[in-house]
Design a protein around this motif. Structure first.
Motif, PDB file in Angstrom:
ATOM      1  N   GLY A 116       3.232  -2.663   9.036  1.00  0.00           N
ATOM      2  CA  GLY A 116       4.366  -3.586   8.997  1.00  0.00           C
ATOM      3  C   GLY A 116       5.378  -3.407  10.100  1.00  0.00           C
ATOM      4  N   ARG A 117       5.429  -2.216  10.650  1.00  0.00           N
ATOM      5  CA  ARG A 117       6.419  -1.984  11.727  1.00  0.00           C
ATOM      6  C   ARG A 117       5.923  -0.854  12.621  1.00  0.00           C
ATOM      7  N   GLY A 118       6.658  -0.639  13.721  1.00  0.00           N
ATOM      8  CA  GLY A 118       6.365   0.484  14.605  1.00  0.00           C
ATOM      9  C   GLY A 118       4.977   0.395  15.233  1.00  0.00           C
ATOM     10  N   ILE A 119       4.350   1.544  15.340  1.00  0.00           N
ATOM     11  CA  ILE A 119       3.040   1.642  15.990  1.00  0.00           C
ATOM     12  C   ILE A 119       2.005   0.802  15.234  1.00  0.00           C
ATOM     13  N   GLY A 120       2.062   0.841  13.904  1.00  0.00           N
ATOM     14  CA  GLY A 120       1.101   0.088  13.097  1.00  0.00           C
ATOM     15  C   GLY A 120       1.178  -1.405  13.361  1.00  0.00           C
ATOM     16  N   GLY A 138       1.631  -1.147   3.260  1.00  0.00           N
ATOM     17  CA  GLY A 138       2.898  -0.430   3.426  1.00  0.00           C
ATOM     18  C   GLY A 138       3.518  -0.261   2.056  1.00  0.00           C
ATOM     19  N   ARG A 139       4.677   0.389   2.042  1.00  0.00           N
ATOM     20  CA  ARG A 139       5.342   0.615   0.757  1.00  0.00           C
ATOM     21  C   ARG A 139       6.246  -0.553   0.369  1.00  0.00           C
ATOM     22  N   LYS A 140       6.589  -1.373   1.348  1.00  0.00           N
ATOM     23  CA  LYS A 140       7.515  -2.487   1.076  1.00  0.00           C
ATOM     24  C   LYS A 140       6.830  -3.558   0.223  1.00  0.00           C
ATOM     25  N   PRO A 141       7.620  -4.271  -0.622  1.00  0.00           N
ATOM     26  CA  PRO A 141       7.027  -5.346  -1.419  1.00  0.00           C
ATOM     27  C   PRO A 141       6.497  -6.480  -0.538  1.00  0.00           C
ATOM     28  N   ALA A 200       0.988  -0.882  -0.888  1.00  0.00           N
ATOM     29  CA  ALA A 200       0.252   0.289  -1.371  1.00  0.00           C
ATOM     30  C   ALA A 200       0.759   1.543  -0.671  1.00  0.00           C
ATOM     31  N   ASP A 201       0.978   2.574  -1.461  1.00  0.00           N
ATOM     32  CA  ASP A 201       1.416   3.875  -0.946  1.00  0.00           C
ATOM     33  C   ASP A 201       0.161   4.735  -0.754  1.00  0.00           C
ATOM     34  N   VAL A 202      -0.114   5.103   0.480  1.00  0.00           N
ATOM     35  CA  VAL A 202      -1.368   5.830   0.744  1.00  0.00           C
ATOM     36  C   VAL A 202      -1.410   7.205   0.089  1.00  0.00           C
ATOM     37  N   ASN A 228      -6.164   4.723  10.106  1.00  0.00           N
ATOM     38  CA  ASN A 228      -5.205   5.524   9.343  1.00  0.00           C
ATOM     39  C   ASN A 228      -3.979   5.747  10.218  1.00  0.00           C
ATOM     40  N   ASN A 229      -2.974   4.871  10.049  1.00  0.00           N
ATOM     41  CA  ASN A 229      -1.770   4.965  10.888  1.00  0.00           C
ATOM     42  C   ASN A 229      -0.537   5.404  10.114  1.00  0.00           C
ATOM     43  N   ALA A 230      -0.440   5.026   8.830  1.00  0.00           N
ATOM     44  CA  ALA A 230       0.780   5.299   8.062  1.00  0.00           C
ATOM     45  C   ALA A 230       1.122   6.782   8.124  1.00  0.00           C
ATOM     46  N   GLU A 260       5.941  21.132   8.689  1.00  0.00           N
ATOM     47  CA  GLU A 260       5.042  20.405   7.776  1.00  0.00           C
ATOM     48  C   GLU A 260       4.388  19.222   8.494  1.00  0.00           C
ATOM     49  N   TYR A 261       5.144  18.588   9.410  1.00  0.00           N
ATOM     50  CA  TYR A 261       4.585  17.462  10.170  1.00  0.00           C
ATOM     51  C   TYR A 261       3.485  17.967  11.112  1.00  0.00           C
ATOM     52  N   CYS A 262       3.751  19.074  11.794  1.00  0.00           N
ATOM     53  CA  CYS A 262       2.745  19.650  12.710  1.00  0.00           C
ATOM     54  C   CYS A 262       1.471  20.008  11.937  1.00  0.00           C
ATOM     55  N   VAL A 315       5.523  10.757  22.624  1.00  0.00           N
ATOM     56  CA  VAL A 315       6.838  10.323  22.153  1.00  0.00           C
ATOM     57  C   VAL A 315       6.898   8.797  22.264  1.00  0.00           C
ATOM     58  N   ILE A 316       6.905   8.143  21.112  1.00  0.00           N
ATOM     59  CA  ILE A 316       6.810   6.681  21.072  1.00  0.00           C
ATOM     60  C   ILE A 316       8.081   6.106  20.443  1.00  0.00           C
ATOM     61  N   ALA A 317       8.611   5.054  21.046  1.00  0.00           N
ATOM     62  CA  ALA A 317       9.841   4.429  20.548  1.00  0.00           C
ATOM     63  C   ALA A 317       9.548   3.652  19.260  1.00  0.00           C
ATOM     64  N   SER A 318      10.068   4.134  18.147  1.00  0.00           N
ATOM     65  CA  SER A 318       9.884   3.448  16.847  1.00  0.00           C
ATOM     66  C   SER A 318      10.991   3.939  15.925  1.00  0.00           C
ATOM     67  N   ASP A 319      10.983   3.429  14.686  1.00  0.00           N
ATOM     68  CA  ASP A 319      11.987   3.900  13.712  1.00  0.00           C
ATOM     69  C   ASP A 319      11.907   5.417  13.547  1.00  0.00           C
TER      70      ASP A 319
HETATM   71  P1  NDP Z   1       7.504   4.345  11.603  1.00  0.00           P
HETATM   72  O1  NDP Z   1       8.372   5.219  10.770  1.00  0.00           O
HETATM   73  O2  NDP Z   1       8.135   3.446  12.591  1.00  0.00           O
HETATM   74  O3  NDP Z   1       6.554   3.469  10.651  1.00  0.00           O
HETATM   75  C1  NDP Z   1       5.819   4.098   9.642  1.00  0.00           C
HETATM   76  C2  NDP Z   1       4.854   3.111   9.017  1.00  0.00           C
HETATM   77  O4  NDP Z   1       4.074   3.819   8.055  1.00  0.00           O
HETATM   78  C3  NDP Z   1       5.551   1.977   8.304  1.00  0.00           C
HETATM   79  O5  NDP Z   1       4.784   0.814   8.446  1.00  0.00           O
HETATM   80  C4  NDP Z   1       5.557   2.447   6.850  1.00  0.00           C
HETATM   81  O6  NDP Z   1       5.547   1.405   5.912  1.00  0.00           O
HETATM   82  C5  NDP Z   1       4.231   3.190   6.791  1.00  0.00           C
HETATM   83  N1  NDP Z   1       4.212   4.191   5.737  1.00  0.00           N
HETATM   84  C6  NDP Z   1       4.916   5.346   5.659  1.00  0.00           C
HETATM   85  N2  NDP Z   1       4.608   6.012   4.560  1.00  0.00           N
HETATM   86  C7  NDP Z   1       3.689   5.277   3.901  1.00  0.00           C
HETATM   87  C8  NDP Z   1       2.992   5.439   2.691  1.00  0.00           C
HETATM   88  N3  NDP Z   1       3.177   6.514   1.911  1.00  0.00           N
HETATM   89  N4  NDP Z   1       2.101   4.485   2.323  1.00  0.00           N
HETATM   90  C9  NDP Z   1       1.903   3.402   3.096  1.00  0.00           C
HETATM   91  N5  NDP Z   1       2.544   3.181   4.257  1.00  0.00           N
HETATM   92  C10 NDP Z   1       3.443   4.107   4.642  1.00  0.00           C
HETATM   93  O7  NDP Z   1       6.493   5.337  12.320  1.00  0.00           O
HETATM   94  P2  NDP Z   1       5.634   5.152  13.664  1.00  0.00           P
HETATM   95  O8  NDP Z   1       5.197   3.750  13.798  1.00  0.00           O
HETATM   96  O9  NDP Z   1       6.348   5.817  14.762  1.00  0.00           O
HETATM   97  O10 NDP Z   1       4.382   6.093  13.298  1.00  0.00           O
HETATM   98  C11 NDP Z   1       3.099   5.602  12.975  1.00  0.00           C
HETATM   99  C12 NDP Z   1       2.125   6.778  13.040  1.00  0.00           C
HETATM  100  O11 NDP Z   1       2.152   7.328  14.356  1.00  0.00           O
HETATM  101  C13 NDP Z   1       2.459   7.914  12.085  1.00  0.00           C
HETATM  102  O12 NDP Z   1       1.278   8.468  11.567  1.00  0.00           O
HETATM  103  C14 NDP Z   1       3.159   8.918  12.994  1.00  0.00           C
HETATM  104  O13 NDP Z   1       3.052  10.225  12.498  1.00  0.00           O
HETATM  105  C15 NDP Z   1       2.377   8.724  14.273  1.00  0.00           C
HETATM  106  N6  NDP Z   1       3.068   9.186  15.468  1.00  0.00           N
HETATM  107  C16 NDP Z   1       4.270   8.664  15.845  1.00  0.00           C
HETATM  108  C17 NDP Z   1       4.888   9.116  16.990  1.00  0.00           C
HETATM  109  C18 NDP Z   1       6.200   8.598  17.475  1.00  0.00           C
HETATM  110  O14 NDP Z   1       6.746   9.173  18.446  1.00  0.00           O
HETATM  111  N7  NDP Z   1       6.765   7.557  16.888  1.00  0.00           N
HETATM  112  C19 NDP Z   1       4.265  10.165  17.830  1.00  0.00           C
HETATM  113  C20 NDP Z   1       3.010  10.638  17.340  1.00  0.00           C
HETATM  114  C21 NDP Z   1       2.440  10.149  16.217  1.00  0.00           C
HETATM  115  P3  NDP Z   1       6.928   0.808   5.244  1.00  0.00           P
HETATM  116  O15 NDP Z   1       7.532  -0.062   6.301  1.00  0.00           O
HETATM  117  O16 NDP Z   1       6.447   0.040   4.072  1.00  0.00           O
HETATM  118  O17 NDP Z   1       7.764   1.985   4.922  1.00  0.00           O
END
Ligand code: NDP
Length: 254
Positions: A13-17, A35-38, A62-64, A89-91, A157-159, A190-194
């Motif tokens: 829904g947002r960011g890299i995904g 994603g977790r959002k409705p 859906a919450d993964v 698998n991006n979430a 924990e993230y590492c 390092v990627i520009a996202s939330d």
């Molecule tokens: P964001 O925080 O911008 O977005 C996270 C996304 O994951 C959202 O779409 C969110 O959905 C979804 N999400 C989070 N938790 C869950 C869950 N439990 N179930 C389903 N969906 C979920 O993160 P990024 O886009 O930056 O990151 C995407 C991936 O890239 C991640 O795995 C992150 O670890 C990895 N990554 C990111 C980097 C960065 O610099 N940004 C660098 C290296 C890796 P919702 O909107 O519904 O919350």
């Protein structure tokens, strides 16, 4: 006529995904994402993506990290598309608090590991079981992180979760090779996202100081393009491999 290829992207829904979803639509895939959002919050976006691309687009809340959600997610996607050709698998989540290793709590450990490693593992297992049982297959791309090898003691924990993704990629590559299924890890820097919005200035400084060989932030599109390239089969004679999308950050220098 050949049926359209279908893919499930978690956290699309947002960011890299979101960038992965767009690049896959551009390459002619039908895309389901979760994603977790409705669903009501994503409805307009889903409609816009479908209209622009002319492809089938589905969103599933859906919450993964939750087993029943993963089961419902896969069943819903298979019912909607009739088949699934690929999983991304991006979430993922960062720790809510960047705590020193000596202060890291079990609650944060569980939250990050459940979302970043347990969820992707069992979703990949469920999809692989479907393919092994005769469903069409497929390829899996796991979004890892340079944190698999670069130690940050204020988010251990993230590492750990991303180090787990690295081994998970290799395990599934070995197990699924006999089925003709390729498995890859895309490893962003390092990627520009939330996720990185709160540490923007820190990384601005580090990048200006030479953290990356290419002196800029990575953009979600950089990762989206890499995933689309892998799923297009451009690296068909490679599996279990890591594709770094980090501007050269991981190269050690003297
Ligand atoms: P964001 O925080 O911008 O977005 C996270 C996304 O994951 C959202 O779409 C969110 O959905 C979804 N999400 C989070 N938790 C869950 C869950 N439990 N179930 C389903 N969906 C979920 O993160 P990024 O886009 O930056 O990151 C995407 C991936 O890239 C991640 O795995 C992150 O670890 C990895 N990554 C990111 C980097 C960065 O610099 N940004 C660098 C290296 C890796 P919702 O909107 O519904 O919350």
């Amino acid at each position: 006529m050949e049926r359209p290829k279908t893919v499930l992207v978690t956290g699309g829904g947002r960011g890299i995904g979101a960038a992965i979803v767009e690049h896959l639509l551009d390459r002619g895939w039908d895309v389901a994402f979760c994603g977790r959002k409705p669903g009501s919050e994503l409805a307009a976006r889903v409609e816009a993506l479908a209209r622009r691309s002319g492809r089938r687009v589905r969103y599933v809340e859906a919450d993964v990290a939750v087993r029943s959600d993963r089961e419902r997610l896969l069943a819903t996607v298979l019912a909607a598309f009739g088949a699934l050709d690929a999983l991304v698998n991006n979430a993922g989540v960062a720790p809510e608090v960047r705590a020193d290793l000596l202060d890291l709590t079990e609650a944060s450990y569980d939250r990050v590991m459940d979302t970043n490693l347990k969820g992707p593992f069992f979703l990949a297992q469920a999809v692989a079981r479907h393919w092994a049982a005769g469903g069409a297959g497929g390829a899996i791309v796991n979004i890892g992180s340079i944190s698999a090898t670069v130690a940050s003691v204020n988010r251990g924990e993230y590492c750990l979760s991303k180090a787990g993704i690295a081994m998970m990629t290799r395990l599934f590559a070995v197990r699924l090779a006999p089925l003709g299924i390729n498995v890859y890890e895309v490893r962003p820097g390092v990627i520009a996202s939330d996720m990185t919005a709160g540490v923007r200035e820190k990384y601005d400084r580090l990048i200006a100081g030479g953290l990356t060989l290419q002196p800029r932030w990575g953009e979600p599109e950089d990762v989206g393009r890499a995933v689309a390239m892998l799923l297009a089969g451009d690296l068909a004679y490679s599996t279990g491999q890591v594709i770094q999308v980090d501007g050269g950050l991981e190269i050690q220098r003297l």
